[in-house]
Design an enzyme around this catalytic site. Structure first.
Site, PDB file in Angstrom:
ATOM      1  N   SER A 137      14.537  -5.473  -7.209  1.00  0.00           N
ATOM      2  CA  SER A 137      15.580  -5.386  -5.969  1.00  0.00           C
ATOM      3  C   SER A 137      14.659  -5.686  -4.649  1.00  0.00           C
ATOM      4  O   SER A 137      15.061  -5.479  -3.511  1.00  0.00           O
ATOM      5  CB  SER A 137      16.341  -4.285  -5.919  1.00  0.00           C
ATOM      6  OG  SER A 137      15.476  -3.012  -6.081  1.00  0.00           O
ATOM      7  N   CYS A 138      13.284  -5.366  -4.881  1.00  0.00           N
ATOM      8  CA  CYS A 138      12.365  -5.035  -3.718  1.00  0.00           C
ATOM      9  C   CYS A 138      11.255  -6.130  -3.381  1.00  0.00           C
ATOM     10  O   CYS A 138      10.572  -6.061  -2.348  1.00  0.00           O
ATOM     11  CB  CYS A 138      11.902  -3.615  -3.514  1.00  0.00           C
ATOM     12  SG  CYS A 138      10.567  -3.267  -4.873  1.00  0.00           S
ATOM     13  N   GLY A 139      11.011  -7.048  -4.321  1.00  0.00           N
ATOM     14  CA  GLY A 139       9.964  -7.867  -3.978  1.00  0.00           C
ATOM     15  C   GLY A 139       8.484  -7.401  -3.947  1.00  0.00           C
ATOM     16  O   GLY A 139       8.452  -6.290  -4.566  1.00  0.00           O
TER      17      GLY A 139
END
Length: 301
Positions: A137-139
């Site tokens: 979800s956050c790269g």
């Protein structure tokens, strides 16, 4: 560039292959009122992907071989090579397809990959926090600054004016979802789609991670040596963070459309790099945060 996966050799490999499928079948109870029913369902797979970089560095009179883990990211199995190429390109590690000599799997489970860089490619990893787990979800974290993007020498976006119809923007997310095979089966993945100025789809990719979906798209284009049109649009099925804007800018796409909201840093980055940024795109409305001059005038204007 050579892409290699190690050969299969045992029953354990067959099990590993099964684990690598993008969709899994699970059982679930469905409750409705005072009743419940046990049924099967399809869910999206989430597995870690480790990327190790290998490159040569001149040390006085001899060549030194360097090896370092670049990233560990959670992803949906499939198109791993495209994901790796896209991530390396968007992070400025490689500039062209020819910067990579070989991509190979370290293990039969294909969750660990090695990337051998060409001799002329010397990655600058200073200041990058790579020894970390990057969740789906956050790269890749630690690079969310305008300065870091400037240092990657991104391409200058086309400043062509008045080529995108507002009516087309209403339809692009719907066109994208029609090509989302995994979403139609599971409802559990993000997508990224590239369109030309005539609203024709060039490429669509899916992954449990919104960043990964774009990296797979970028990598597919690099792998196929597909040129991105100057007048093109990237559509994503998510909100827009700074990292999403970075990937659009590095790809050279002048218009970014999202079905969700942008962050303040995403808007600032769009302004800095002259990107047309659109959020909350639906079938009847959208919000434009920067770059209105790329849109054609409305009939009442």
């Amino acid at each position: 560039m050579t892409i290699i996966a190690k050969p299969d050799s045992s029953d354990s490999v067959d099990k590993a292959k099964d684990e690598q499928q993008p969709i899994k079948i699970v059982s679930k109870y469905v409750y409705q009122g005072n009743d419940k029913q046990l049924i099967q369902d399809q869910v999206i797979t989430e597995l870690p992907l480790q990327i190790r970089l290998i490159w040569q560095e001149q040390q006085q009179t001899k060549q030194q071989i360097n090896s370092k883990i670049f990233s560990i990211t959670m992803r949906t199995p499939g198109q791993d090579q495209a994901l790796i190429l896209g991530l390396l390109y968007c992070e400025g590690i490689i500039k062209t397809f020819n910067d990579v000599i070989k991509i190979s799997a370290e293990s039969e489970s294909t969750n660990q990959w090695e990337v051998k860089l060409a001799t002329h490619c010397q990655p600058d990893l200073t200041g990058l926090e790579r020894y970390q787990l990057s969740y789906s979800s956050c790269g890749i974290c630690g690079t969310t600054s305008l300065k870091s993007l400037e240092l990657k020498n991104p391409p200058t976006l086309s400043d062509n004016r008045h080529w995108l119809n507002a009516s087309a923007i209403y339809n692009l997310p719907k066109m994208m979802i029609q090509h989302q095979r995994l979403f139609q089966q599971t409802g559990g993945v993000h997508a990224a789609a590239l369109f030309d100025e005539n609203s024709q789809i060039i490429q669509v990719n899916e992954d449990i991670g919104r960043h990964n979906a774009i990296d797979k798209l970028v990598g597919s284009l690099i792998d196929g040596q597909t040129k991105v049109p100057k007048n093109s649009t990237l559509v994503v099925s998510s909100r827009v963070s700074f990292e999403i804007v970075q990937k659009a800018v590095m790809l050279g796409v002048p218009v970014l459309i999202a079905v969700g909201a942008p962050t303040d840093l995403a808007i600032t980055a769009a302004q800095r790099f002259n990107l047309t940024l659109i959020g909350f795109a639906g079938s009847q409305s959208f919000n434009l945060y920067h770059g209105h001059w790329r849109l054609k005038a409305l009939p009442k204007e």
